[in-house]
Design a protein around this motif. Structure first.
Motif, PDB file in Angstrom:
ATOM      1  N   VAL A 103      57.344  57.915  70.942  1.00 50.27           N
ATOM      2  CA  VAL A 103      55.977  57.694  70.855  1.00 50.27           C
ATOM      3  C   VAL A 103      55.856  56.507  69.893  1.00 50.27           C
ATOM      4  O   VAL A 103      56.783  56.143  69.234  1.00 50.27           O
ATOM      5  N   PRO A 104      54.657  56.038  70.065  1.00 52.91           N
ATOM      6  CA  PRO A 104      54.356  54.598  69.417  1.00 52.91           C
ATOM      7  C   PRO A 104      54.506  54.815  67.702  1.00 52.91           C
ATOM      8  O   PRO A 104      53.860  55.726  67.576  1.00 52.91           O
ATOM      9  N   ASN A 105      54.912  53.827  67.115  1.00 48.93           N
ATOM     10  CA  ASN A 105      54.798  53.954  65.519  1.00 48.93           C
ATOM     11  C   ASN A 105      53.437  53.591  64.941  1.00 48.93           C
ATOM     12  O   ASN A 105      52.855  54.039  63.747  1.00 48.93           O
ATOM     13  N   TYR A 106      52.622  52.881  65.930  1.00 49.19           N
ATOM     14  CA  TYR A 106      51.185  52.639  65.538  1.00 49.19           C
ATOM     15  C   TYR A 106      50.178  53.674  66.806  1.00 49.19           C
ATOM     16  O   TYR A 106      50.245  53.412  67.879  1.00 49.19           O
ATOM     17  N   THR A 107      49.653  54.557  65.904  1.00 44.58           N
ATOM     18  CA  THR A 107      48.753  55.529  66.844  1.00 44.58           C
ATOM     19  C   THR A 107      48.077  56.262  66.011  1.00 44.58           C
ATOM     20  O   THR A 107      48.496  56.239  64.670  1.00 44.58           O
TER      21      THR A 107
ATOM     22  N   ASP B 175      53.950  49.964  86.134  1.00 45.65           N
ATOM     23  CA  ASP B 175      54.935  50.539  87.098  1.00 45.65           C
ATOM     24  C   ASP B 175      56.382  50.522  86.673  1.00 45.65           C
ATOM     25  O   ASP B 175      57.415  51.419  86.830  1.00 45.65           O
ATOM     26  N   LYS B 176      56.842  49.451  85.697  1.00 46.47           N
ATOM     27  CA  LYS B 176      58.035  49.521  85.124  1.00 46.47           C
ATOM     28  C   LYS B 176      58.387  50.702  84.378  1.00 46.47           C
ATOM     29  O   LYS B 176      59.498  51.273  84.358  1.00 46.47           O
ATOM     30  N   LEU B 177      57.256  51.166  83.509  1.00 46.27           N
ATOM     31  CA  LEU B 177      57.514  52.258  82.824  1.00 46.27           C
ATOM     32  C   LEU B 177      57.598  53.560  83.566  1.00 46.27           C
ATOM     33  O   LEU B 177      58.385  54.127  83.214  1.00 46.27           O
ATOM     34  N   VAL B 178      56.850  53.595  84.637  1.00 47.59           N
ATOM     35  CA  VAL B 178      56.611  54.695  85.377  1.00 47.59           C
ATOM     36  C   VAL B 178      57.933  54.913  86.068  1.00 47.59           C
ATOM     37  O   VAL B 178      58.603  55.819  85.905  1.00 47.59           O
ATOM     38  N   ASP B 179      58.822  53.736  86.677  1.00 49.74           N
ATOM     39  CA  ASP B 179      59.901  54.008  87.204  1.00 49.74           C
ATOM     40  C   ASP B 179      61.058  54.171  86.295  1.00 49.74           C
ATOM     41  O   ASP B 179      61.827  54.908  86.730  1.00 49.74           O
ATOM     42  N   TYR B 180      60.976  53.655  85.248  1.00 48.33           N
ATOM     43  CA  TYR B 180      62.092  53.848  84.376  1.00 48.33           C
ATOM     44  C   TYR B 180      62.026  55.385  83.987  1.00 48.33           C
ATOM     45  O   TYR B 180      63.048  55.966  83.909  1.00 48.33           O
TER      46      TYR B 180
ATOM     47  N   ASP C 171      56.207  49.314  72.812  1.00 51.26           N
ATOM     48  CA  ASP C 171      57.150  48.028  73.364  1.00 51.26           C
ATOM     49  C   ASP C 171      58.362  48.607  73.926  1.00 51.26           C
ATOM     50  O   ASP C 171      58.968  49.687  73.851  1.00 51.26           O
ATOM     51  N   PHE C 172      58.469  48.103  75.495  1.00 53.39           N
ATOM     52  CA  PHE C 172      59.183  48.870  76.317  1.00 53.39           C
ATOM     53  C   PHE C 172      60.836  48.719  75.824  1.00 53.39           C
ATOM     54  O   PHE C 172      61.539  49.871  76.150  1.00 53.39           O
ATOM     55  N   ASP C 173      61.385  47.699  75.645  1.00 53.92           N
ATOM     56  CA  ASP C 173      62.707  47.404  75.169  1.00 53.92           C
ATOM     57  C   ASP C 173      63.102  48.603  74.098  1.00 53.92           C
ATOM     58  O   ASP C 173      63.983  48.944  74.193  1.00 53.92           O
ATOM     59  N   LYS C 174      62.190  48.600  73.043  1.00 59.23           N
ATOM     60  CA  LYS C 174      62.539  49.440  71.891  1.00 59.23           C
ATOM     61  C   LYS C 174      62.358  50.878  72.470  1.00 59.23           C
ATOM     62  O   LYS C 174      63.045  51.682  72.134  1.00 59.23           O
ATOM     63  N   MET C 175      61.570  51.283  73.402  1.00 57.67           N
ATOM     64  CA  MET C 175      61.334  52.606  73.893  1.00 57.67           C
ATOM     65  C   MET C 175      63.022  52.883  74.605  1.00 57.67           C
ATOM     66  O   MET C 175      63.513  54.048  74.345  1.00 57.67           O
ATOM     67  N   LYS C 176      63.310  51.909  75.420  1.00 63.34           N
ATOM     68  CA  LYS C 176      64.417  52.191  76.222  1.00 63.34           C
ATOM     69  C   LYS C 176      65.701  52.475  75.149  1.00 63.34           C
ATOM     70  O   LYS C 176      66.526  53.548  75.073  1.00 63.34           O
TER      71      LYS C 176
ATOM     72  N   VAL D 215      58.766  54.236  68.132  1.00 64.45           N
ATOM     73  CA  VAL D 215      59.391  53.135  68.242  1.00 64.45           C
ATOM     74  C   VAL D 215      58.136  52.076  68.028  1.00 64.45           C
ATOM     75  O   VAL D 215      56.814  52.408  68.091  1.00 64.45           O
ATOM     76  N   ASP D 216      58.576  50.821  67.681  1.00 67.12           N
ATOM     77  CA  ASP D 216      57.454  49.835  67.450  1.00 67.12           C
ATOM     78  C   ASP D 216      56.584  49.517  68.698  1.00 67.12           C
ATOM     79  O   ASP D 216      56.978  49.571  69.882  1.00 67.12           O
ATOM     80  N   VAL D 217      55.533  48.645  68.315  1.00 69.03           N
ATOM     81  CA  VAL D 217      54.818  48.491  69.415  1.00 69.03           C
ATOM     82  C   VAL D 217      54.533  46.812  69.752  1.00 69.03           C
ATOM     83  O   VAL D 217      55.106  46.050  68.981  1.00 69.03           O
ATOM     84  N   GLU D 218      54.096  46.355  70.793  1.00 66.97           N
ATOM     85  CA  GLU D 218      53.941  45.102  70.922  1.00 66.97           C
ATOM     86  C   GLU D 218      52.910  44.169  70.028  1.00 66.97           C
ATOM     87  O   GLU D 218      51.766  44.844  69.983  1.00 66.97           O
TER      88      GLU D 218
END
Ligand code: PLP
Length: 366
Positions: free
Chosen positions: A80-84, A142-147, A112-117, A102-105
């Motif tokens: 989950v994001p750390n800002y929510t 789509d990048k997140l959905v595909d990942y 953040d996608f890379d931090k999520m990965k 994970v941190d946010v953009e």
């Protein structure tokens, strides 16, 4: 069929309009979920383009119900994001799962996608994307959905703040993962007092959710329970309000966008106040969120002038409830500098201008 005869006691003083409404809805005495609830669910399906909508008692329970229906439980990790709002991690914590932050953009405050990965481990079961203030992440969704698909992770969207907000491809937020969640608590773009909704395009998941929210009944209204379930139901009273609120949604979306533009104009050139870029073609700012210098001073100054503001969410890892170490520069920064400005759709342009002028006057000589 004479439907009127199913209405038990039609009071003699009812006018034609009331009688027609009673015939149309055929309530038969139901106060829990019935025709008006179905109508509300259909309105949300039509608006979001989702196949199924399941309404529940709030936007925290909707997240928990989604996780429960997906089999998330003890020891599973959920990113989950750390800002929510704290409801996002709490919704899975209640099931014994461990939220991983994970941190946010910086531009969008979405995960953040890379931090999520980097946070994925063999225990990771799901990822919850939060559409912060109706914004979408900078990377293509789509990048997140595909990942998630490739790595066998369930994708949920916490779109509590996003009714009326779409991804750039015009797909409504909340509808790209297995399921998405909305909230109808008091400050949301529409409200039923309390209330929440899950949207999904998956027939089996819809079935599971409906069972789980209704005591695990094998069929509507019976007392045969072939699975464990709970009571996360809505009421017709909330649905009556929700249906009326949905009629106002288009107007509110338009008004929120105008308000964002008005604030942007009023705060132009003020380098101590930074508004987030918002794609108004696709998204609707739920609240006006800004990053400011001397937040406490501005908050106090506006308060003495009769204007309420609210600090944005602190980083979740720092909350007493979680107290987790980690490097989260963006959510830390938001926790120290983020401020919500008055955002009710009832605010007039001149009230917004007054707020902007007061903010300007605060920073003169700062
Ligand atoms: C991102 C997010 N998730 C979940 C919730 C919880 O919704 P509710 O208050 O309906 O339980 C909120 C409420 O503001 C929220 O902003």
């Amino acid at each position: 069929m004479d439907t009127a005869k199913f209405i038990p006691q039609m009071e003699p003083w009812f006018g034609t309009e009331e009688k027609e409404a009673m015939i149309k809805y055929k309530e038969g005495g139901w106060l829990t979920e019935f025709n008006r609830t179905l109508e509300f669910e259909k309105r949300i399906c039509d608006f979001t383009g989702s196949k199924h909508c399941i309404v529940v008692n709030n936007g925290t329970i909707s997240l928990t119900l989604m996780a429960l229906a997906a089999g998330i439980g003890y020891g599973d990790e959920v990113i989950v994001p750390n800002y929510t709002m704290i409801a996002t991690p709490n919704s899975v914590k209640i099931l014994g799962a461990n939220p991983v932050f994970v941190d946010v953009e910086p531009e969008t405050l979405c995960m953040d996608f890379d931090k999520m990965k980097s946070a994925v481990t063999e225990k990771t079961k799901a990822v919850i994307l939060v559409n912060a203030n109706g914004r979408y992440p900078k990377y293509k969704i789509d990048k997140l959905v595909d990942y998630c698909t490739v790595n066998g992770l369930i994708l949920f969207e916490d779109s509590a703040q996003s009714l009326g907000s779409f991804y750039p491809n015009k797909v409504h937020q909340g509808t790209v993962g297995l399921a998405g969640s909305f909230s109808f608590s008091a400050p949301k773009i529409i409200s039923t007092g309390q209330g929440g909704a899950i949207v999904t395009n998956d027939d089996d998941f819809n079935f599971k959710l409906r069972r789980l929210k209704d005591f695990g009944r094998s069929g509507g209204g019976n007392d045969t329970h072939d699975s464990i379930g709970y009571n996360f139901k809505f009421t017709e009273m909330q649905a009556v309000i929700g249906n009326e609120q949905m009629k106002k949604l288009e107007w509110r979306i338009e008004r929120k966008k105008q308000m964002y533009m008005r604030y942007k104009m009023g705060l132009k050139g003020l380098d101590k106040v930074r508004m987030f870029d918002q794609d108004l073609d696709s998204t609707t700012p739920w609240f006006i969120d800004v990053l400011v210098e001397d937040r406490q001073g501005l908050h106090d100054f506006l308060k003495t002038n009769g204007i309420g503001t609210r600090f944005m969410y602190p980083p979740i890892n720092s909350q007493e409830a979680y107290k987790l170490q980690g490097d989260y520069p963006i959510s830390n920064y938001v926790g120290m500098n983020g401020l919500w400005l008055p955002s009710s759709s009832q605010l007039s342009d001149s009230e917004i201008d007054r707020i902007c002028n007061l903010i300007r006057s605060f920073y003169v000589g700062h």
